[in-house]
Each structure stands twice: as C-alpha cells, then as structure tokens.
Design a protein around this motif. Structure first.
Motif, PDB file in Angstrom:
ATOM      1  N   ILE A 540      -1.729 105.208  24.336  1.00 38.99           N
ATOM      2  CA  ILE A 540      -1.041 106.035  22.973  1.00 38.99           C
ATOM      3  C   ILE A 540       0.169 106.046  22.845  1.00 38.99           C
ATOM      4  O   ILE A 540       1.143 106.129  23.919  1.00 38.99           O
ATOM      5  CB  ILE A 540      -1.264 107.733  23.344  1.00 38.99           C
ATOM      6  N   PRO A 541       0.994 105.626  21.916  1.00 40.09           N
ATOM      7  CA  PRO A 541       2.382 105.275  21.764  1.00 40.09           C
ATOM      8  C   PRO A 541       3.194 106.518  22.008  1.00 40.09           C
ATOM      9  O   PRO A 541       3.173 107.861  21.761  1.00 40.09           O
ATOM     10  CB  PRO A 541       2.527 105.082  20.144  1.00 40.09           C
ATOM     11  N   ASN A 542       4.356 106.127  22.793  1.00 42.64           N
ATOM     12  CA  ASN A 542       5.288 107.222  23.331  1.00 42.64           C
ATOM     13  C   ASN A 542       6.456 106.787  22.508  1.00 42.64           C
ATOM     14  O   ASN A 542       6.640 106.176  21.619  1.00 42.64           O
ATOM     15  CB  ASN A 542       5.210 107.469  24.628  1.00 42.64           C
ATOM     16  N   SER A 543       7.465 107.640  23.035  1.00 45.51           N
ATOM     17  CA  SER A 543       8.894 107.450  22.193  1.00 45.51           C
ATOM     18  C   SER A 543       9.609 106.096  22.418  1.00 45.51           C
ATOM     19  O   SER A 543      10.085 105.405  21.612  1.00 45.51           O
ATOM     20  CB  SER A 543       9.811 108.540  22.745  1.00 45.51           C
ATOM     21  N   LYS A 544       9.084 105.585  23.655  1.00 44.96           N
ATOM     22  CA  LYS A 544       9.620 103.970  23.667  1.00 44.96           C
ATOM     23  C   LYS A 544       9.143 102.956  22.730  1.00 44.96           C
ATOM     24  O   LYS A 544       9.812 102.181  21.996  1.00 44.96           O
ATOM     25  CB  LYS A 544       9.452 103.560  25.220  1.00 44.96           C
ATOM     26  N   VAL A 550      11.122 101.092  15.679  1.00 44.72           N
ATOM     27  CA  VAL A 550      12.010 101.114  14.719  1.00 44.72           C
ATOM     28  C   VAL A 550      13.203 100.104  14.625  1.00 44.72           C
ATOM     29  O   VAL A 550      13.698  99.464  13.732  1.00 44.72           O
ATOM     30  CB  VAL A 550      12.788 102.479  14.933  1.00 44.72           C
ATOM     31  N   ASP A 551      13.463  99.678  15.946  1.00 38.00           N
ATOM     32  CA  ASP A 551      14.280  98.489  16.199  1.00 38.00           C
ATOM     33  C   ASP A 551      13.661  97.026  15.357  1.00 38.00           C
ATOM     34  O   ASP A 551      14.565  96.401  14.812  1.00 38.00           O
ATOM     35  CB  ASP A 551      14.284  98.289  17.747  1.00 38.00           C
ATOM     36  N   LEU A 565       8.287 105.558   9.343  1.00 31.68           N
ATOM     37  CA  LEU A 565       7.803 105.717  10.660  1.00 31.68           C
ATOM     38  C   LEU A 565       8.223 106.863  11.428  1.00 31.68           C
ATOM     39  O   LEU A 565       7.508 107.558  12.347  1.00 31.68           O
ATOM     40  CB  LEU A 565       7.916 104.390  11.268  1.00 31.68           C
ATOM     41  N   MET A 566       9.468 107.161  11.459  1.00 26.98           N
ATOM     42  CA  MET A 566      10.217 108.208  12.204  1.00 26.98           C
ATOM     43  C   MET A 566       9.849 109.505  11.722  1.00 26.98           C
ATOM     44  O   MET A 566       9.711 110.403  12.208  1.00 26.98           O
ATOM     45  CB  MET A 566      11.597 107.972  12.015  1.00 26.98           C
ATOM     46  N   LYS A 567       9.529 109.663  10.343  1.00 23.50           N
ATOM     47  CA  LYS A 567       9.162 111.004   9.874  1.00 23.50           C
ATOM     48  C   LYS A 567       7.665 111.262  10.025  1.00 23.50           C
ATOM     49  O   LYS A 567       7.381 112.423  10.221  1.00 23.50           O
ATOM     50  CB  LYS A 567       9.210 110.741   8.179  1.00 23.50           C
ATOM     51  N   ASN A 568       6.843 110.102  10.394  1.00 29.62           N
ATOM     52  CA  ASN A 568       5.440 110.304  10.711  1.00 29.62           C
ATOM     53  C   ASN A 568       5.158 110.547  12.316  1.00 29.62           C
ATOM     54  O   ASN A 568       3.915 110.346  12.533  1.00 29.62           O
ATOM     55  CB  ASN A 568       4.520 109.557  10.007  1.00 29.62           C
ATOM     56  N   MET A 569       6.175 110.306  13.116  1.00 32.43           N
ATOM     57  CA  MET A 569       6.134 110.394  14.480  1.00 32.43           C
ATOM     58  C   MET A 569       5.476 111.855  14.828  1.00 32.43           C
ATOM     59  O   MET A 569       5.830 112.890  14.157  1.00 32.43           O
ATOM     60  CB  MET A 569       7.438 110.200  15.134  1.00 32.43           C
ATOM     61  N   PRO A 570       4.594 111.772  15.946  1.00 28.24           N
ATOM     62  CA  PRO A 570       3.920 112.940  16.487  1.00 28.24           C
ATOM     63  C   PRO A 570       4.752 113.795  17.190  1.00 28.24           C
ATOM     64  O   PRO A 570       4.406 114.932  17.632  1.00 28.24           O
ATOM     65  CB  PRO A 570       2.679 112.403  17.177  1.00 28.24           C
ATOM     66  N   PHE A 571       6.041 113.298  17.320  1.00 19.33           N
ATOM     67  CA  PHE A 571       7.150 114.182  18.076  1.00 19.33           C
ATOM     68  C   PHE A 571       8.398 113.907  17.467  1.00 19.33           C
ATOM     69  O   PHE A 571       8.605 112.796  16.591  1.00 19.33           O
ATOM     70  CB  PHE A 571       6.914 113.949  19.630  1.00 19.33           C
ATOM     71  N   LYS A 572       9.356 114.785  17.703  1.00 23.03           N
ATOM     72  CA  LYS A 572      10.811 114.507  17.154  1.00 23.03           C
ATOM     73  C   LYS A 572      11.314 113.325  17.756  1.00 23.03           C
ATOM     74  O   LYS A 572      11.238 112.779  18.992  1.00 23.03           O
ATOM     75  CB  LYS A 572      11.737 115.806  17.583  1.00 23.03           C
ATOM     76  N   PRO A 573      11.972 112.345  17.014  1.00 24.15           N
ATOM     77  CA  PRO A 573      12.725 111.078  17.467  1.00 24.15           C
ATOM     78  C   PRO A 573      13.632 111.521  18.613  1.00 24.15           C
ATOM     79  O   PRO A 573      14.395 112.436  18.260  1.00 24.15           O
ATOM     80  CB  PRO A 573      13.352 110.483  16.261  1.00 24.15           C
ATOM     81  N   ASP A 574      13.896 110.825  19.496  1.00 21.81           N
ATOM     82  CA  ASP A 574      14.819 110.941  20.453  1.00 21.81           C
ATOM     83  C   ASP A 574      16.215 110.204  20.107  1.00 21.81           C
ATOM     84  O   ASP A 574      16.340 109.571  19.263  1.00 21.81           O
ATOM     85  CB  ASP A 574      14.569 110.576  21.908  1.00 21.81           C
ATOM     86  N   ALA A 575      17.162 110.447  20.877  1.00 21.37           N
ATOM     87  CA  ALA A 575      18.665 109.454  20.738  1.00 21.37           C
ATOM     88  C   ALA A 575      18.412 107.935  20.702  1.00 21.37           C
ATOM     89  O   ALA A 575      19.120 107.340  19.783  1.00 21.37           O
ATOM     90  CB  ALA A 575      19.580 109.888  21.672  1.00 21.37           C
ATOM     91  N   GLU A 599      25.184 111.506  13.336  1.00 20.24           N
ATOM     92  CA  GLU A 599      25.223 113.154  13.400  1.00 20.24           C
ATOM     93  C   GLU A 599      24.280 113.572  14.120  1.00 20.24           C
ATOM     94  O   GLU A 599      24.377 114.544  15.112  1.00 20.24           O
ATOM     95  CB  GLU A 599      25.254 113.566  12.167  1.00 20.24           C
ATOM     96  N   VAL A 600      23.128 112.885  14.098  1.00 20.26           N
ATOM     97  CA  VAL A 600      22.003 113.225  14.994  1.00 20.26           C
ATOM     98  C   VAL A 600      22.083 113.136  16.264  1.00 20.26           C
ATOM     99  O   VAL A 600      22.106 113.910  17.275  1.00 20.26           O
ATOM    100  CB  VAL A 600      20.507 113.122  14.468  1.00 20.26           C
ATOM    101  N   ILE A 601      22.560 111.832  16.604  1.00 20.08           N
ATOM    102  CA  ILE A 601      22.838 111.278  17.935  1.00 20.08           C
ATOM    103  C   ILE A 601      23.982 112.240  18.768  1.00 20.08           C
ATOM    104  O   ILE A 601      23.829 112.562  19.627  1.00 20.08           O
ATOM    105  CB  ILE A 601      23.044 109.965  17.739  1.00 20.08           C
ATOM    106  N   PHE A 602      25.061 112.486  17.729  1.00 20.76           N
ATOM    107  CA  PHE A 602      26.069 113.208  18.299  1.00 20.76           C
ATOM    108  C   PHE A 602      25.529 114.614  18.883  1.00 20.76           C
ATOM    109  O   PHE A 602      26.336 115.043  19.691  1.00 20.76           O
ATOM    110  CB  PHE A 602      27.189 113.330  17.541  1.00 20.76           C
ATOM    111  N   GLU A 603      24.699 115.234  18.228  1.00 19.78           N
ATOM    112  CA  GLU A 603      24.219 116.344  18.561  1.00 19.78           C
ATOM    113  C   GLU A 603      23.364 116.463  19.721  1.00 19.78           C
ATOM    114  O   GLU A 603      23.371 117.357  20.551  1.00 19.78           O
ATOM    115  CB  GLU A 603      23.361 117.188  17.618  1.00 19.78           C
ATOM    116  N   MET A 604      22.681 115.312  19.902  1.00 18.05           N
ATOM    117  CA  MET A 604      21.686 115.019  21.106  1.00 18.05           C
ATOM    118  C   MET A 604      22.382 114.432  22.234  1.00 18.05           C
ATOM    119  O   MET A 604      22.470 115.033  23.297  1.00 18.05           O
ATOM    120  CB  MET A 604      20.836 114.102  20.884  1.00 18.05           C
TER     121      MET A 604
END
Length: 778
Positions: A540-544, A550-551, A565-575, A599-604
């Motif tokens: 099952i695909p995980n964050s890695k 995405v890369d 792809l990021m919008k349809n991920m089953p969990f929130k994208p990480d940093a 900006e998202v990365i700076f928050e995380m």
C-alpha cells in the motif's frame, strides 16, 4: 580471535610434546611432568616382562586406580601419569581411568595413544573412546571406531545415536536406531530428541505414537517441539494427555503461552501449577516483558519468593526496551547477582537512548567484557555520530584479543559508510573474508551499504554476489544503491531478478524502484509501478512512495499531475512531499507555486534551511533581489542558519576536507594554481559560469569569482593532483551539488580524462567524458 586460537593450539602442542618426552624418562621417579608418546608408552608397557616387578594385589591396583581418577578430576594429568607409570601391574580399569581422564581434560590424542597401547580392551574402553570422539564432534572417527568394535552393547549404540542426534544428523541417527537389536529408553528418547531438535515434528509424532509408556522427559521434549514451532494447540493436546507432569512440563507450556502473547492462558496455568519454581515465575516475568506489559511484569517480579540472574535480567531488559533507563538503572544497582548479560543489557540501553557517556561509564566499570559488550559500545558510538571513537574501540577490541563476531564488523562498516572511508572499508572486507563472515546476510548487507555509500557500486555488486542466502534487505540495498548512483535500468533489471528467485518485494523495495525511475527520468515506468504495486505485491503506497512520484513527475515538468496526485493522497502530504514539489518548481521557474509549497514547509519544518535556500535561488534566478533579502531576514528572525557546505575526499588513508574559498589546507597554493590553469581550459571547452545561482546582487565578474572556489571544485582539483591516473576520484559533499559545479565537473572529467564520482546529500554523480550518470536529471 584467530590469535587466541593459535595460542591455544600452541599451548596444546607444547603439552602434548611434554607428555611425549616425559615417558622417555620413566626410570626416573623424580620426574614431575611425565607425558608418554606412542613409542615410549609401548616400550614401557613391554618392559614389564623384563623388569619383573613384584606382583601387586587387587587392593593395591584399586588404590592406584582411585588415585589416577582423583588426579585427573583435579586436572593433574602429569600426576595421574606418574601413578600409572609407577604401577607394577595394571587392570583394564587403570587404562580406562587414563583414557577417561585425558578425555575429560581435552587431551583426545593422548587418550587415543593409551587406547591403542592397551593389551586388552573391554567394552568400557571402546565406549569411553567413542564417547570422547562424539563430544569433540569428530563423528567420522567415532563411527570408524564403532564399526571396528568386536562386540557392542546398548551403550555403544546409544553413544553413536546421540552423537548424530546432537549434531543435526537425524537420518543417520535413525539408521543407527533401526540397526539396534536391543533398545532402551535412552535410545527412544535420543531419536525423538533428534527429530524435535531438527524441526521434524511430524516424524517425531509418528515415533511417539509407535510406542507406549514414554517417560515424562519424552513428553516434555515433544511438547517443547510444538511450542518452538508456535503450535500451541498441539502442545496443549500433549500437555493434557500426559499421565504425569513435572515442573518442566508446566514451565514449557506456560512459557509457550507467555512468549506468544497468550498471557491469559499463561496466567491461568501459572495459578494452576502445583509447584512453582524460579523458572515458572521467570517465564511469567519474561512473557509480560516480551508483550510490552512491563508494569505487570514488575508486580510478578516483586512477588517472586526467589529470584535468579535470569529473572533480574528479564526485568531490566523490560525497562530498557521501553526506554525507562532510570528504572533499569535502579534495579541494576541493587542486583547482587550481575553477570555479563546484565551489564550488556544496560550498556545497550544507554547506547540506543543516545546516552553514550553513561554507556561508556558502565563499560569501563565492567569486571569482564565479552564480544557482545564490545559490539554494544562500538555500535553506540557509531549510532551517536562518534565515528572515530567507534573505530578506535574496534582497534582496541582487536588489540585485547577479544573474539570478533558479526556485530562489531557491522557497526564499523556503518562508520566507514558514513565517513566514506573506502580504503578502511576494503581492509575490513579483507578481515571478514579471513574469518568467513562475508557470505552471511547480516555482515554482507552492511558491506553492501558501505560500498554503495563510498561510491563503489561495482564492488557493492561483487559483495552482493558473494552473499549465499540473500534476503529482501540484500536485494533492497543493491536496488537502492543502483538508484542513488543513477543506474536506474540496472536497478530495474535487478528487481526482475529478485522476483524470479522468489523474493517478494516490500514497501522499501518499491521506494528504491520509484527512486530509480525518478533519478533516471523513467516517468511512464515509474507510474506503472506506482499504480500496480498494491495489486501485484500487496504494498500500500505510503508517504515515501508519494514523495517519489511527486519527484518523478516534477522533474519531468509535469507539475499539474504532481499537484493532482498530492490532492488525491489518502493522507496529508508531509514536508518531504512538498519539498519535492518545491525542487521541481525551482527547476522550471514556477515561482508562484514554489512560494505556496515553501509556506507549507515553513509551517511544518520552520528550521529547514534547505527550503529557504531553494526559494532564494528561485528568486535570485528571477532577479527578485528584494525577495532574496526578505528571505534572509526571515531566516535571521526565525533563528535558521544556513548549513555550511563541505566537501571531502580520501587520499592515502587520510581524509581531506574543504569549504568554500578554503585557505586552511596545507597545499592550498598548489590547488588554487591548478584551478587557475584549469579555468582557462574549461572556458576553451565551452564552460560558462551559472551566475544566476549567486544570491547577491553584484556584477557578473564578482559572481564568477564567488562560484570559482566552491568546496567540490577544490576537492576535485586536489584529487586530480594527488590520486594516481587510472583511479577514480571520489568526492563527498554534505549538501546538494550546485548546478555550476555539476556543469564544471562534467567538463573537467572530459579535459583530464578521469572518472570523478561525487556523492551529495541526495545521490551519486558519475562524471566521465563530459557527461554525468544522472543525465542532468537531478
């Protein structure tokens, strides 16, 4: 270890020589260290008829035999031989006492000499000698002697049967069993144990059913076999059928339930047990510990009427496993029966918790170290980043002559990988070959990692081929190695081979495969693997996996697909996933999307300096110097410091480190002079500085000057000057190589005709003939 073995062999040879020499002086009763050789022993035995000693009575012989046995039990072989030599008459018991005594003192050759010189051998003589060979695991010699016997009894047969059984030769044990005309309980128990110990439980059951009235030890053996295979239902069936149970029966069943997370059943049996010994209590403590219920384990531990070392160690291990080192230390300090395992558990606990000072303090206090103690402290230093201390301890361990097992080698190979010390790694590989460890998975996988991280993927593959039984980690390591080095097609070919030999890919395998596709630009192939890995391999695909995708899409410029792809991920994208998108934005100049990702990365991860630099590079390339200044202020206000870039390489077993514009290296003048000479050739070859990367609003000439002396250029120049032609130049860098240096090194590899291998914090680049293995896709 080999030194210790050699010393013991030399010591044994000396003793054997002394025994052989001493018999030449049999006539001198003053000798204190008489040891016979074959020749002199025969001469001495034949001399009886010539010397015609005064006949000795049976009582005298018995007294001498008792003296021989006593001396042998005390390890005084010389004194026993002196008594034997002084006897005017000997019985077969005298000879048997000498044979048995030599065997119990590890002198197999001397025992055989006495056996060979016996005028008449009885059954005991044969059985004792065969038993000696069995105990020394020389089954061939035991069998030869067995077949020479003029007469055998049940002891002879049982000795051979037990020898085969204890050494894993169940079929040979069965053949002996079938030849026996007379069998006793030892015969039946021996064959049953042979089947159980070798995991052949069905054959053990068939044997068990073929006979009635088994002893309790046999019931326990069969039940223990089922427990070992986690067949607790069958084990309980045996337990319930037992006509008589002893403490071992109850302890075996309780241990089986406790170790396999059936704590309620274990507790019920524990309460029903008619007699509870220290092993019963310890089984419950260990069971609760192994299932993570340390507080419950402590309640039982405190209630124990008697504790042994195993009980204490189990409880301490429970606290160590749950990182409660204060509680572990409290128990350890009041423990009165510490053994090496107690110390090792504490050292391992502190080392794994990063408290290396406490670990070292305990290590230095230990009354005696074993190989596990050394392995634990070496691994602790390696895992805590003290690579040089780890290497020093390994050398110290060898100096003390401690037996080397696989763990220290694994830790030190890991240190070599982190330091990129290829030469030292090769030396360790040589030592591994000498002790025969290189073919095993445990050390072999560490060897793979070392070669891959040191930039020698060819030698990594040779090490991979040498591993006899490759596990999934072996395959994953080699696939990931090919991926990081930019050899994506090799990684995919290896992946197909992995499936062919029946190794099932796991989630780590698929990260390696997607990374290989990403580093090589195999977009369609990577996409196919991503969407089929759940169906084909149950992964099952995980964050890695999503980050790799995405890369992969981002590097190919397919940023819209990456966002979808990021919008349809089953969990929130990480940093890391947002970082992959930001990197792609920098490549394609997508400033607006890059700002959103940043900006998202700076928050995380507000302290991730690399992301600030990536966005700054994008602003600088667009000429937005005001935004570059704002980014610097933001970093300052948040206390974020840019990581200083370093490059290093190994030359003649010494590591040379460089920073940008380095002025500390002892050969700096020679290096800078060579770079000046090289710059002229670079420009002739068409090289142009990537001044857009400079994060300062200055003139082009000043920008070129700022790029000219980056750390990787200095390291490469020194490598060309110092490493003989024909050998690769291997440079390591703690940050990602910049675009300007990447382009420059491509040209340099063509100009000087050298293979240059550069490892940055993301991947390897193999520069040769003006091109790079990454295909400018990094």
């Amino acid at each position: 270890m080999r030194g210790n073995n050699r010393l013991r062999q030399l010591h044994s040879s000396c003793i054997l020589h002394q025994h052989t020499q001493s018999i030449n002086r049999l006539q001198s009763p003053a000798n204190t260290n008489p040891y016979p050789s074959k020749k002199t022993l025969k001469r001495h035995l034949n001399s009886k008829s010539r010397n015609k000693p005064k006949p000795a009575g049976d009582w005298d012989i018995r007294q001498w035999n008792v003296a021989i046995t006593t001396h042998m039990r005390n390890g005084c072989c010389d004194s026993a031989l002196h008594v034997f030599n002084s006897m005017p008459r000997r019985s077969s018991v005298s000879y048997n006492a000498m044979i048995s005594g030599y065997l119990s003192n590890g002198q197999l050759d001397l025992a055989r000499q006495v056996f060979d010189q016996m005028p008449e051998r009885d059954l005991v003589s044969w059985n004792v000698m065969i038993s000696g060979y069995v105990r020394s695991k020389n089954l061939s010699a035991a069998r030869n002697l067995f077949e020479m016997m003029p007469k055998r009894d049940v002891v002879s047969w049982n000795t051979m049967l037990s020898g085969y059984a204890q050494n894993g030769y169940a079929d040979a044990a069965r053949r002996i069993f079938d030849r026996m005309l007379e069998k006793n309980e030892i015969s039946w128990n021996g064959l049953l144990a042979a089947y159980v110990q070798n995991g052949r439980i069905e054959e053990a059951c068939m044997l068990f059913e073929s006979k009635a009235n088994w002893e309790v030890v046999s019931w326990n053996s069969l039940m223990g076999g089922f427990v070992k295979q986690k067949r607790l239902g069958d084990a309980k069936w045996i337990f319930d059928r037992m006509p008589v149970r002893d403490e071992v029966s109850w302890n075996t069943m309780i241990t089986g339930y406790a170790q396999n997370n059936y704590l309620a059943e274990a507790q019920r049996l524990f309460e029903e047990a008619p007699v509870k010994d220290v092993f019963t209590w310890t089984a419950m403590v260990s069971g609760y510990v192994q299932n993570g219920k340390v507080d419950e384990a402590r309640m039982i531990f405190d209630a124990m009427p008697e504790k042994n070392t195993v009980s204490w160690n189990a409880m301490i291990a429970g606290y160590v496993q749950t990182k409660r080192m204060d509680m572990a230390r409290e128990l350890f300090e009041v423990m009165t029966c510490k053994n090496v395992a107690s110390w090792n558990t504490m050292i391992t606990g502190y080392a794994q918790s990063g408290e290396i000072t406490h670990a070292r303090n305990l290590f230095d206090r230990m009354p005696q170290h074993d190989c596990i103690s050394w392995a634990a402290i070496i691994a602790g230093y390696a895992q805590s980043g003290y690579s040089e201390d780890s290497l020093r301890l390994f050398i110290e361990m060898k100096r003390y002559g401690e037996r080397l097992n696989r763990s220290p080698f694994t830790s030190v190979l890991s240190t070599c990988a982190n330091l990129a010390s290829l030469e030292l790694g090769k030396q360790l590989h040589g030592q591994l070959v000498k002790v025969g460890f290189e073919a095993g998975c445990f050390v072999g996988n560490a060897l793979l990692v070392m070669y891959c991280k040191c930039g020698s993927v060819e030698e990594a593959y040779h090490a991979f081929e040498e591993i006899v039984d490759k596990d999934v980690i072996s395959w994953n390591t080699m696939i990931a190695g090919y991926a990081r080095h930019g050899f994506g097609k090799d990684a995919l070919m290896l992946f197909e081979s992995m499936k062919t030999v029946g190794i099932k890919p796991d989630d780590i395998t698929m990260v390696g495969i997607l990374s290989a596709c990403s580093h090589t630009g195999l977009v369609e192939k990577g996409t196919e693997y991503f969407y089929s890995m759940n169906r084909d391999y149950g992964v099952i695909p995980n964050s890695k996996h999503y980050t790799c995708m995405v890369d992969l899409l981002g590097r190919a410029g397919r940023l819209d697909e990456a966002q979808n792809l990021m919008k349809n991920m089953p969990f929130k994208p990480d940093a890391a996933t947002w970082g992959a998108l930001l990197g792609a934005c920098r490549l394609y100049g997508k400033t607006e999307l890059a700002e959103k990702a940043a900006e998202v990365i700076f928050e995380m991860e507000p302290e991730n300096a690399g992301m600030y630099v990536l966005l700054s590079n994008l602003y600088a390339a667009s000429g937005r110097w005001g935004d570059v200044s704002k980014m610097r202020l933001k970093m300052r206000d948040r206390g974020v410091k840019k990581v200083t870039g370093y490059s290093w390489l190994e030359v003649q077993n010494k590591v040379h480190t460089f920073s940008v514009g380095d002025t500390l290296h002892p050969e700096k003048d020679r290096i800078y002079a060579y770079l000046e000479e090289l710059e002229f050739k670079l420009k002739q070859d068409g090289f142009v500085y990537s001044t857009k990367l400079v994060l300062h609003d200055v003139g082009e000439e000043e920008k070129e000057h700022m790029l000219r002396y980056h750390s990787e250029k200095l390291a490469v120049a020194y490598g060309i000057l110092s490493i003989p032609a024909g050998r690769p130049i291997r440079v390591m860098k703690n940050l990602r190589v910049c675009e300007d240096c990447h382009n420059a090194i491509k040209h340099i590899s063509k100009i000087v005709g050298r293979l240059i291998i550069l490892r940055d914090n993301n991947r390897f680049h193999h520069f040769s003939g003006g091109s790079c293995s990454c295909g400018d896709y990094w």
